[in-house]
Design an enzyme around this catalytic site. Sequence first.
Site, PDB file in Angstrom:
ATOM      1  N   ALA A   1       0.849  -1.182  -0.045  1.00 53.35           N
ATOM      2  CA  ALA A   1      -0.102  -0.018  -0.009  1.00 53.35           C
ATOM      3  C   ALA A   1       0.917   1.115   0.074  1.00 53.35           C
ATOM      4  O   ALA A   1       0.726   2.182  -0.796  1.00 53.35           O
ATOM      5  CB  ALA A   1      -0.878   0.146   1.098  1.00 53.35           C
ATOM      6  N   TYR A   2       1.874   1.248   0.948  1.00 53.44           N
ATOM      7  CA  TYR A   2       2.582   2.371   1.095  1.00 53.44           C
ATOM      8  C   TYR A   2       3.628   2.644  -0.315  1.00 53.44           C
ATOM      9  O   TYR A   2       3.704   3.765  -1.010  1.00 53.44           O
ATOM     10  CB  TYR A   2       3.670   2.253   2.217  1.00 53.44           C
ATOM     11  CG  TYR A   2       4.612   3.505   2.495  1.00 53.44           C
ATOM     12  CD1 TYR A   2       3.998   4.756   3.214  1.00 53.44           C
ATOM     13  CD2 TYR A   2       6.108   3.656   2.210  1.00 53.44           C
ATOM     14  CE1 TYR A   2       4.868   5.884   3.227  1.00 53.44           C
ATOM     15  CE2 TYR A   2       6.610   4.439   2.405  1.00 53.44           C
ATOM     16  CZ  TYR A   2       6.227   5.761   3.024  1.00 53.44           C
ATOM     17  OH  TYR A   2       7.126   6.813   3.235  1.00 53.44           O
ATOM     18  N   SER A   3       4.180   1.558  -0.602  1.00 56.71           N
ATOM     19  CA  SER A   3       5.179   1.805  -2.033  1.00 56.71           C
ATOM     20  C   SER A   3       4.396   2.184  -3.217  1.00 56.71           C
ATOM     21  O   SER A   3       4.636   2.836  -3.955  1.00 56.71           O
ATOM     22  CB  SER A   3       5.701   0.203  -2.229  1.00 56.71           C
ATOM     23  OG  SER A   3       6.625  -0.175  -1.211  1.00 56.71           O
TER      24      SER A   3
END
Length: 247
Positions: free
Chosen positions: A153-155
């Site tokens: 999700a972050y990447s």
Amino acid sequence: MNEFSGQVALVTGAASGIGLVVAHKLLDEGAQVALLDFNEKGLQQEFESYGDRALLIGIDITDEARVQEVIQQALAHFGKVDILVNCVGITGVTNLKSHEVSSENLHKVFEVNFMSCFYTSKAVLPSMMAQKYGRILHIASIAGKEGNAGMLAYSASKAAVIGLTKVQGKEYAEYGITVNALAPAVIQTPLVDAMPEVQVKYMTDKIPMKRCGTLDEAANLVAYIVSSKNSFTTGFTFDLSGGRATY
């Protein structure tokens, strides 16, 4: 120092981490700053001593209508916005393989990390275009370039921020507006402190300097990127990675 004397900045995520040190640096170098964060009490504790030079706004940055409203509030209060620095961000649940990631968490991370950059820039760009000047900086991440295992999700959200930066850099290049991104590796922030140790070690081991970056190092680079001196670089992602990224 008065590098930003006479200028007005807007900083999201200003109550902690990179946003906090960036906001202090801009204020200390002469800017008037609208400070946005969900943690309104934190803003008051950190910035009320600056008086009228700091406009403190508690906000859910994922609410587009509210973002439009507070940008208009900042424009009415200060008369203009010269600089936008988007620092707000969350990692979401980490240390998961992609098939274990919940759609709900993925959507939440994208709303905070990517959509907030879209909402705020969309709101300030018309006034920047009218004055033929602006500096926009979106805080991305080295994870958006390389992808960190266990952090889908972050990447992916930070990769989207980099894509947004490339598009906006091209679209507003003839208006005196630069739009850039910053891709830090691991910076010692409360967000990193809250991550599982195994995840932080995974990221730090990839850094040739074998350490986290500091908040001061981040603030110093941000200050240059959003200054009038940085006038011929746009659509670019600056690295702050201790040698991890060389492209």
